[in-house]
Design an enzyme around this catalytic site. Structure first.
Site, PDB file in Angstrom:
ATOM      1  N   HIS A  83      -1.104   6.878  -4.444  1.00  0.00           N
ATOM      2  CA  HIS A  83      -0.380   7.788  -3.557  1.00  0.00           C
ATOM      3  C   HIS A  83       0.837   8.406  -4.223  1.00  0.00           C
ATOM      4  O   HIS A  83       1.388   9.392  -3.733  1.00  0.00           O
ATOM      5  CB  HIS A  83      -0.003   7.095  -2.239  1.00  0.00           C
ATOM      6  CG  HIS A  83       1.082   6.082  -2.339  1.00  0.00           C
ATOM      7  ND1 HIS A  83       0.838   4.735  -2.507  1.00  0.00           N
ATOM      8  CD2 HIS A  83       2.430   6.207  -2.292  1.00  0.00           C
ATOM      9  CE1 HIS A  83       1.986   4.081  -2.539  1.00  0.00           C
ATOM     10  NE2 HIS A  83       2.964   4.955  -2.418  1.00  0.00           N
ATOM     11  N   ASP A 129      -5.439   1.737  -4.068  1.00  0.00           N
ATOM     12  CA  ASP A 129      -4.231   2.544  -4.288  1.00  0.00           C
ATOM     13  C   ASP A 129      -3.679   2.308  -5.698  1.00  0.00           C
ATOM     14  O   ASP A 129      -2.593   1.744  -5.882  1.00  0.00           O
ATOM     15  CB  ASP A 129      -3.194   2.206  -3.218  1.00  0.00           C
ATOM     16  CG  ASP A 129      -2.058   3.212  -3.160  1.00  0.00           C
ATOM     17  OD1 ASP A 129      -2.045   4.143  -3.984  1.00  0.00           O
ATOM     18  OD2 ASP A 129      -1.174   3.050  -2.292  1.00  0.00           O
ATOM     19  N   SER A 187       7.113   2.264  -4.970  1.00  0.00           N
ATOM     20  CA  SER A 187       5.669   2.404  -5.135  1.00  0.00           C
ATOM     21  C   SER A 187       5.265   2.471  -6.594  1.00  0.00           C
ATOM     22  O   SER A 187       5.935   3.096  -7.416  1.00  0.00           O
ATOM     23  CB  SER A 187       5.181   3.688  -4.458  1.00  0.00           C
ATOM     24  OG  SER A 187       4.814   3.453  -3.140  1.00  0.00           O
TER      25      SER A 187
END
Length: 271
Positions: free
Chosen positions: A90, A136, A225
């Site tokens: 992402h 992810d 992230s």
């Protein structure tokens, strides 16, 4: 907890998210594609860092890199070979589209975002089955190799599962608490591996994920992230999402590296 008690999110995502114990949010600073392909601006501040923890010293995490877009921190990542960075899928999307490689700069070799060695990105490769908070992970191929030194060094990939109760180290840049000030310095903290069944119950995801818990007001936050979770000098997790809010009592979700080793190795061999 009722839906009314949760942080508001896109209506298209509510039916899916209601199946788990809380609302999940990706940890990047960009808007993400939510379950079902809907987009929503997350009700979180832009910019983030590891909640709680300590400032890292130079050379303490030589595998840690930062991803910049528009000269601003977007995500973290881990150097796994001299020209390859592993991050979260992402982190490389803008809405439903993969961002151009030319828009990302990787910074390595310093705990300060103002210093370090910068490299342009040649190729962006998200996992082809990424979606709905699953798979992810993404690879970035750098245009030029990073030099090996005491401050820049690839990290080995964990190839086996991590026992519940193990203590890992997580790291990243950004705010030290929700709504707090942004720091230019890398921070790190410790977290505990959650049993697989507890992870599944908390997230609704049965494969490819490892969960960590920390004391309240500790853990990952938006902007972390793609960053690493390490154990015994091996990369075991890639930061994916939090549940409810930064530093909550809910577990944080990381991609389980051992489940993606074959994909990583196969992908790198193609280029």
């Amino acid at each position: 907890m009722t839906l009314a008690d949760r942080v508001p999110l896109a209506l298209a995502a509510l039916a899916y998210l209601a199946l788990v114990s809380g609302v999940r949010f990706h940890l990047s600073e960009q808007n993400d594609v939510l379950p079902g392909g809907s987009q929503a601006r997350r009700p979180f501040f832009q910019g983030a860092r590891i909640v709680g923890g300590s400032v890292a010293s130079e050379g303490q995490f030589p595998h840690q890199v930062a991803l910049l877009r528009g000269n601003a921190l977007t995500c973290g990542g881990s150097l796994i070979e001299s020209r390859w960075v592993l991050t979260a899928a992402h982190c490389v999307y803008n809405g439903a589209l993969v961002v151009p490689a030319s828009s990302i700069v990787v910074v390595a070799g310093s705990v300060s975002l103002s210093n370090g060695v910068r490299r342009a990105v040649a190729r962006v490769i998200p996992h082809e089955r990424y979606g709905n908070f699953k798979n992810d992970v993404a690879l970035l191929q750098l245009q030029l190799s990073l030099p090996s030194s005491a401050y820049i060094r690839p990290i080995a990939l964990r190839t086996t599962s991590v026992p519940a109760g193990s203590e890992v180290v997580i790291s990243g840049w950004g705010r030290m608490y929700q709504g707090g000030p942004v720091s230019n310095m890398l921070r790190y903290n410790r977290a505990t591996v959650v049993a697989d069944q507890q992870c599944r119950m908390a997230t609704g995801i049965s494969t490819g994920l490892i969960c960590f818990t920390s004391p309240v007001n500790n853990g990952a936050c938006n902007g972390d992230s793609g960053g690493p979770a390490i154990l015994n000098n091996q990369l075991v997790g890639v930061a994916n999402f939090i549940i409810n809010y930064c530093g909550s009592a809910s577990p944080d979700g990381y991609a389980r590296v051992s489940d993606f080793v074959t994909w990583i190795q196969t992908t790198m061999r193609r280029y």
